[in-house]
Scaffold this motif. Structure first.
Motif, PDB file in Angstrom:
ATOM      1  N   GLY B  40       0.743  -1.105  -0.099  1.00  0.00           N
ATOM      2  CA  GLY B  40      -0.085  -0.104   0.120  1.00  0.00           C
ATOM      3  C   GLY B  40       0.700   1.216  -0.225  1.00  0.00           C
ATOM      4  O   GLY B  40       0.360   2.290   0.055  1.00  0.00           O
ATOM      5  N   SER B  44       3.094  -0.093  -6.781  1.00  0.00           N
ATOM      6  CA  SER B  44       2.413  -0.551  -8.071  1.00  0.00           C
ATOM      7  C   SER B  44       2.192   0.831  -8.797  1.00  0.00           C
ATOM      8  O   SER B  44       2.359   0.704  -9.893  1.00  0.00           O
ATOM      9  CB  SER B  44       1.283  -1.353  -7.677  1.00  0.00           C
ATOM     10  OG  SER B  44       1.599  -2.478  -7.228  1.00  0.00           O
ATOM     11  N   SER B  45       1.550   1.898  -7.987  1.00  0.00           N
ATOM     12  CA  SER B  45       1.138   3.024  -8.511  1.00  0.00           C
ATOM     13  C   SER B  45       2.312   3.597  -9.463  1.00  0.00           C
ATOM     14  O   SER B  45       2.260   3.923 -10.555  1.00  0.00           O
ATOM     15  CB  SER B  45       0.589   3.874  -7.434  1.00  0.00           C
ATOM     16  OG  SER B  45      -0.344   3.353  -7.080  1.00  0.00           O
TER      17      SER B  45
HETATM   18  N1  LIG Z   1      -7.239   3.090  -8.690  1.00  0.00           N
HETATM   19  C1  LIG Z   1      -7.264   3.551  -7.572  1.00  0.00           C
HETATM   20  N2  LIG Z   1      -7.983   4.422  -6.911  1.00  0.00           N
HETATM   21  C2  LIG Z   1      -7.752   5.014  -5.788  1.00  0.00           C
HETATM   22  N3  LIG Z   1      -6.832   4.626  -5.058  1.00  0.00           N
HETATM   23  C3  LIG Z   1      -5.931   3.630  -5.263  1.00  0.00           C
HETATM   24  C4  LIG Z   1      -6.024   3.196  -6.832  1.00  0.00           C
HETATM   25  N4  LIG Z   1      -5.200   2.348  -6.906  1.00  0.00           N
HETATM   26  C5  LIG Z   1      -4.538   2.033  -5.613  1.00  0.00           C
HETATM   27  N5  LIG Z   1      -4.758   3.157  -4.648  1.00  0.00           N
HETATM   28  C6  LIG Z   1      -4.404   3.236  -3.477  1.00  0.00           C
HETATM   29  O1  LIG Z   1      -2.975   3.894  -3.614  1.00  0.00           O
HETATM   30  C7  LIG Z   1      -2.254   3.158  -2.687  1.00  0.00           C
HETATM   31  C8  LIG Z   1      -1.052   2.585  -3.184  1.00  0.00           C
HETATM   32  O2  LIG Z   1      -1.565   1.696  -4.032  1.00  0.00           O
HETATM   33  P1  LIG Z   1      -0.352   0.582  -4.540  1.00  0.00           P
HETATM   34  O3  LIG Z   1       0.435   1.453  -5.562  1.00  0.00           O
HETATM   35  O4  LIG Z   1      -1.054  -0.696  -5.271  1.00  0.00           O
HETATM   36  O5  LIG Z   1       0.384   0.126  -3.460  1.00  0.00           O
HETATM   37  P2  LIG Z   1       1.641  -1.136  -3.414  1.00  0.00           P
HETATM   38  O6  LIG Z   1       1.825  -1.559  -4.961  1.00  0.00           O
HETATM   39  O7  LIG Z   1       2.981  -0.581  -2.749  1.00  0.00           O
HETATM   40  O8  LIG Z   1       0.835  -2.084  -2.511  1.00  0.00           O
HETATM   41  C9  LIG Z   1      -3.318   2.353  -1.971  1.00  0.00           C
HETATM   42  O9  LIG Z   1      -3.437   2.736  -0.630  1.00  0.00           O
HETATM   43  C10 LIG Z   1      -4.161   2.166  -2.656  1.00  0.00           C
HETATM   44  O10 LIG Z   1      -5.440   1.867  -1.904  1.00  0.00           O
END
Ligand SMILES: Nc1ncnc2c1ncn2[C@@H]1O[C@H](COP(=O)(O)OP(=O)(O)O)[C@@H](O)[C@H]1O
Ligand SMILES: [Mg+2]
Lengths: 282, 354
Positions: B40, B44-45
């Motif tokens: 979180g 990934s973002s």
């Molecule tokens: N499409 C989206 N809309 C809103 N929030 C998102 C979305 N995708 C991810 N998030 C939020 O962004 C944060 C980072 O997510 P992510 O990049 O998937 O984390 P990681 O890959 O490090 O576990 C998380 O809190 C997640 O809930």
């Protein structure tokens, strides 16, 4: 225990056979009746064995005018029905596939609104909106035409909904992998989504073909020219003779012929979607 | 042959959630960068923004000298390996690998040659005619790798690609990914929450937390000089021990103890003192010592983990003791450490002070 189980098996077989008989008997009677000579049926004795007029009766309705009241051959009616059923099945699948594709995979402003509008029409079957639809079709001069027969029945909330549900089970990663691989929306649709929907397409095609084939009220309304009569409605016409005698030796062959194409479609397509179900690839 | 530059990259999701708060990063040609952080934190973002699967809310992103902010994934010349492999289920292994090339309009003979060559590298040749459903998890992973390699992209992107494999296969694939990347010399960005993967794969490590970068450095730099308490606690297993202390210029006070740290800082005040479990020793070689109450012992074979509480401060403590350790009747033990192995952070700002 063993006897008991044997008894149970016997019972279930008996029940199943009873079911088969119940379903098959009317079909058999229809077939038998279609092979009798004129007048044999009204004489009151119903034989359980086919008569010897099979070829005569069938040739007469297939290639000549079906009846005094319906001045067109059953071959032509079958063709009309086929065009209508195929048009409805293919049209419905195309439209609802595209609608579901847009709703699931594209982010546009009125996305949820579109979905709900489509969804709400689920509650309005053809019969409910038949008068306004007729009015529109008549104003467009589409009475007595194939377009008039098929087009108003093509929009389908059910199929759109089913495709939507299926598309939503497709993992987002698959879409993203395709994007990375350079597949645009059209390529994704044809290269990935359609092949994955094969089973659903086959099942929906069967359902929609039969739905189209069995349409009765709509063709009755929009066709007045015998050349556009579909077979299902014609059978009814042939029965509506008022005081005159029903020409059973013509009605029955037409009925049997009307049943064949749906059976054929089910048998052929069933193999495809059973195969699809066995090879689950997810 | 490509460099990747991120300047003040930010991500705000449509629902208003701010996932990334301004990240600067330069990946040099052929480098293997691992982004690591808890679930979180936005790994990934960030990766998906590099791939072009998410829009970049603010900042500039460049591959070589080309600004890629507005480009579609396919135009960026990147390849991505997904966590669940995302193989096309209805296509054979061959078709899966060829799909990207086909979409680019590569000639058939060229596609055939590229796929065969890649299949050879990954030992996928006997599997080319199979569908993904007929492959094991490890084989699917290889096909996903093959699909990335075959296009000879500028940058490989990996999003936790090994997390669906069992432990043994994970180690094996980890080595293989590293070997392949070296052999191909392709720039790679790899996301994981597994610190062992991160430490072993990375040329440089990016430690993320809550949408910001905590530290960037080689694995050893990060292990030896973690820049923040978060990094110190996140990298290393078992996690680093923390104790409170007071810093008076060069002198560190921990309880009764005064330790001369030889620091040049003029900071005075409360600090957080960290020491790794493996830097607490039984032997009396190191100059300083502390006592702990034992609560639990975990023999790992080569080492033994000893859990307990600091006698003075009651903080929880873990020590990694060399070899086999037999607990006697005593329920406390004395441990020795060197001031060189201490990590000191300002209690307020979290800034490293030594
Ligand atoms: N499409 C989206 N809309 C809103 N929030 C998102 C979305 N995708 C991810 N998030 C939020 O962004 C944060 C980072 O997510 P992510 O990049 O998937 O984390 P990681 O890959 O490090 O576990 C998380 O809190 C997640 O809930
Ligand atoms: Mg993630």
């Amino acid at each position: 225990m063993v006897e008991n189980r044997f008894g149970l098996r016997l019972l279930s077989h008996a029940v199943l056979w009873l079911g088969v008989l119940l379903v098959a008997l009317p079909l058999w009677v229809a077939f038998v009746a279609s092979t009798q000579a004129e007048g044999d049926l009204v004489s009151g004795t119903l034989s359980l064995w086919p008569g010897d007029h099979f070829l005569d009766n069938y040739r007469a309705v297939l290639f000549g005018a079906a009846d005094v009241s319906v001045n067109v051959s059953v071959a032509r009616m079958l063709l009309n029905s086929l065009i209508m059923a195929l048009g409805i099945a293919i049209g419905k699948i195309t439209i609802s596939l595209l609608a579901a594709y847009a709703i699931v995979f594209f982010r546009f402003r009125a996305r949820m609104l579109s979905f709900w509008l489509i969804f709400i029409t689920l509650m309005l079957p053809v019969e409910v909106r038949i008068m306004p639809t007729f009015e529109v079709v008549a104003n467009l001069n589409l009475l007595n035409s194939y377009v008039g027969l098929t087009l108003p029945l093509i929009a389908s909330a059910t199929a759109t909904f089913l495709f939507r549900q299926f598309f939503m089970t497709i993992p987002g990663e698959l879409l993203e992998a395709a994007r990375v691989d350079g597949a645009g929306p059209i390529r994704f649709l044809f290269d990935i989504l359609l092949p994955l929907s094969r089973t659903n397409l086959a099942a929906l095609f069967v359902i929609m073909f039969i739905y189209g084939w069995n349409q009765y009220l709509w063709p009755l309304l929009v066709t007045t020219d015998d050349h556009y009569y579909t077979v299902v409605m014609s059978v009814q016409r042939m029965l509506a003779v008022g005081d005159a005698d029903v020409t059973w030796h013509r009605v029955m062959p037409a009925t049997v012929l009307a049943m064949l194409p749906p059976v054929l479609v089910v048998v052929l397509m069933q193999r495809l979607f059973v195969k699809g179900l066995i090879e689950t690839e997810k | 042959m490509a460099t990747l530059t991120l300047q003040q990259i930010r991500k705000t999701y449509p629902n208003g959630y701010r996932a990334i708060h301004g990240i600067d990063l330069t990946v040099t040609d052929g480098e293997f960068i691992v982004i690591v952080g808890p679930s979180g934190c936005g790994k990934s973002s960030l990766l998906r923004m590099i791939a072009g699967l998410e829009t970049i809310s603010e900042g500039e992103m460049k591959i070589d000298d080309r600004l890629i902010n507005g480009l579609e994934p396919a135009q960026r010349d990147i390849a991505m390996v997904f966590q669940n492999y995302a193989l096309y289920p209805h296509m054979t292994v061959y078709a899966n690998m060829a799909y990207g090339l086909r979409n680019r309009g590569a000639p058939k003979a060229q596609i055939e040659e590229d796929v065969q060559r890649t299949a050879k590298i990954l030992e996928l040749e006997p599997l080319l005619a199979r569908k993904p459903a007929q492959l094991s998890g490890g084989q699917r992973q290889r096909v996903a790798m093959g699909r990335a390699i075959v296009r000879d992209p500028k940058i490989f992107l990996f999003d936790e690609p090994l997390s669906n494999l069992d432990a043994k296969l994970r180690v094996q694939m980890r080595l293989e990914i590293k070997k392949l990347q070296r052999q191909l010399g392709t720039t790679a960005v790899y996301v994981t929450h597994d610190q062992v993967e991160a430490m072993t794969l990375a040329d440089r490590l990016v430690v993320m937390n809550g949408g910001v970068v905590e530290q960037i450095g080689t694995p050893m730099e990060i292990y030896e000089r973690p820049a923040t308490p978060f990094v110190a606690g996140f990298i290393g297993s078992p996690a680093m021990n923390f104790m409170p202390g007071q810093l008076h210029g060069r002198q560190l006070q921990m309880g009764e103890r005064m330790i001369d740290m030889g620091l040049t800082t003029d900071y005075r005040g409360s600090v957080l003192v960290g020491v790794r479990p493996e830097h607490l020793h039984r032997e009396a070689g190191a100059p300083h010592r502390l006592d702990m109450h034992l609560s639990m012992i975990e023999p790992l074979g080569a080492d033994t983990l000893v859990y307990g509480e600091l006698t003075e401060g009651r903080e929880n403590l873990v020590a990694r003791i060399n070899g086999h350790f037999k607990a006697g009747s005593e329920n406390s033990m004395r441990l020795h450490f060197s001031e060189r192995d201490l990590h000191i952070y300002c209690e307020q700002s979290g800034q490293r002070l030594n």
